[in-house]
Motif scaffolding. Sequence first.
Motif, PDB file in Angstrom:
ATOM      1  N   ARG A  46      38.223  37.695  12.952  1.00 32.23           N
ATOM      2  CA  ARG A  46      37.552  37.997  14.214  1.00 32.23           C
ATOM      3  C   ARG A  46      37.017  36.718  14.832  1.00 32.23           C
ATOM      4  N   LEU A  47      36.824  36.763  16.139  1.00 31.25           N
ATOM      5  CA  LEU A  47      36.291  35.595  16.833  1.00 31.25           C
ATOM      6  C   LEU A  47      34.792  35.437  16.605  1.00 31.25           C
ATOM      7  N   LYS A  48      34.103  36.540  16.336  1.00 31.07           N
ATOM      8  CA  LYS A  48      32.659  36.490  16.102  1.00 31.07           C
ATOM      9  C   LYS A  48      32.369  36.817  14.642  1.00 31.07           C
ATOM     10  N   PRO A  49      31.406  36.119  14.056  1.00 31.30           N
ATOM     11  CA  PRO A  49      31.079  36.390  12.651  1.00 31.30           C
ATOM     12  C   PRO A  49      30.327  37.711  12.484  1.00 31.30           C
ATOM     13  N   LEU A  50      30.391  38.250  11.288  1.00 28.63           N
ATOM     14  CA  LEU A  50      29.594  39.419  10.919  1.00 28.63           C
ATOM     15  C   LEU A  50      28.732  39.008   9.730  1.00 28.63           C
ATOM     16  N   PRO A  51      27.478  39.435   9.688  1.00 23.99           N
ATOM     17  CA  PRO A  51      26.595  39.056   8.586  1.00 23.99           C
ATOM     18  C   PRO A  51      27.058  39.645   7.251  1.00 23.99           C
ATOM     19  N   VAL A  52      27.044  38.823   6.210  1.00 21.23           N
ATOM     20  CA  VAL A  52      27.401  39.288   4.871  1.00 21.23           C
ATOM     21  C   VAL A  52      26.412  40.374   4.455  1.00 21.23           C
ATOM     22  N   GLY A  53      26.944  41.468   3.914  1.00 24.21           N
ATOM     23  CA  GLY A  53      26.110  42.591   3.492  1.00 24.21           C
ATOM     24  C   GLY A  53      25.955  43.670   4.545  1.00 24.21           C
ATOM     25  N   SER A  54      26.286  43.333   5.798  1.00 23.99           N
ATOM     26  CA  SER A  54      26.144  44.336   6.850  1.00 23.99           C
ATOM     27  C   SER A  54      27.224  45.405   6.712  1.00 23.99           C
ATOM     28  N   VAL A  55      26.908  46.588   7.186  1.00 24.83           N
ATOM     29  CA  VAL A  55      27.840  47.713   7.164  1.00 24.83           C
ATOM     30  C   VAL A  55      28.260  47.991   8.600  1.00 24.83           C
ATOM     31  N   PHE A  56      29.562  48.200   8.789  1.00 23.57           N
ATOM     32  CA  PHE A  56      30.062  48.465  10.139  1.00 23.57           C
ATOM     33  C   PHE A  56      30.928  49.710  10.154  1.00 23.57           C
ATOM     34  N   ALA A  57      31.008  50.328  11.330  1.00 24.78           N
ATOM     35  CA  ALA A  57      31.864  51.490  11.530  1.00 24.78           C
ATOM     36  C   ALA A  57      33.271  51.008  11.856  1.00 24.78           C
ATOM     37  N   VAL A  58      34.265  51.639  11.255  1.00 25.88           N
ATOM     38  CA  VAL A  58      35.672  51.314  11.518  1.00 25.88           C
ATOM     39  C   VAL A  58      36.187  52.325  12.534  1.00 25.88           C
ATOM     40  N   GLN A  59      36.564  51.843  13.714  1.00 25.60           N
ATOM     41  CA  GLN A  59      37.039  52.719  14.772  1.00 25.60           C
ATOM     42  C   GLN A  59      38.491  52.391  15.122  1.00 25.60           C
ATOM     43  N   PRO A  60      39.315  53.430  15.349  1.00 23.80           N
ATOM     44  CA  PRO A  60      40.714  53.199  15.722  1.00 23.80           C
ATOM     45  C   PRO A  60      40.882  52.724  17.165  1.00 23.80           C
ATOM     46  N   GLY A  61      39.867  52.854  17.983  1.00 24.74           N
ATOM     47  CA  GLY A  61      39.930  52.412  19.375  1.00 24.74           C
ATOM     48  C   GLY A  61      38.564  52.520  20.017  1.00 24.74           C
ATOM     49  N   ARG A  62      38.424  51.876  21.162  1.00 27.24           N
ATOM     50  CA  ARG A  62      37.149  51.884  21.884  1.00 27.24           C
ATOM     51  C   ARG A  62      36.783  53.324  22.260  1.00 27.24           C
ATOM     52  N   GLY A  63      35.541  53.698  21.934  1.00 23.25           N
ATOM     53  CA  GLY A  63      35.049  55.027  22.277  1.00 23.25           C
ATOM     54  C   GLY A  63      35.529  56.133  21.351  1.00 23.25           C
ATOM     55  N   MET A  64      36.297  55.777  20.334  1.00 19.62           N
ATOM     56  CA  MET A  64      36.802  56.787  19.407  1.00 19.62           C
ATOM     57  C   MET A  64      35.851  56.914  18.219  1.00 19.62           C
ATOM     58  N   LYS A  65      35.880  58.078  17.593  1.00 20.97           N
ATOM     59  CA  LYS A  65      35.021  58.346  16.443  1.00 20.97           C
ATOM     60  C   LYS A  65      35.390  57.443  15.268  1.00 20.97           C
ATOM     61  N   ALA A  66      34.371  56.970  14.555  1.00 23.69           N
ATOM     62  CA  ALA A  66      34.592  56.134  13.369  1.00 23.69           C
ATOM     63  C   ALA A  66      35.325  56.939  12.300  1.00 23.69           C
ATOM     64  N   VAL A  67      36.251  56.277  11.597  1.00 18.72           N
ATOM     65  CA  VAL A  67      37.005  56.934  10.531  1.00 18.72           C
ATOM     66  C   VAL A  67      36.397  56.649   9.160  1.00 18.72           C
TER      67      VAL A  67
END
Length: 129
Positions: A46-67
């Motif tokens: 990714r172009l922007k870093p994510l903090p180690v240990g952080s939890v993120f939602a995985v989405q198939p597309g913008r505005g779509m429900k996280a899988v």
Amino acid sequence: MCLQSGRARLNSAGKGGETVIFCSRNEAGEPAWKLVLERRKTVTRRLKPLPVGSVFAVQPGRGMKAVCRARVKSCVRHSEWRHKYQGSMLEKFEARHEGFSSWAGLVAWFEAHKIDINKTRRIAFEKVV
């Protein structure tokens, strides 16, 4: 192009925090979000870093429900990773972590989307159950 991540907003899972969109496909046409669900994709750039240990939602597309949700295990500049780890066998292994069958396929994806891979961050993550 689909290399997006959101910051500090409500995601479609209704929870605050990071949202990362996985709408790209590998050279076999498999969607990245599905590879994450199957634990066949455990690295993203990714172009922007994510903090180690952080939890993120995985989405198939913008505005779509996280899988699913995933936790960041490491985040380093691609150039730093590349300098530390080199070699054709390692590149093949890395490509598989990215959900591609070859390093050339991974690099071709970045070139086709006009993204300089050297400006990205290598983010290793694990699916959270």
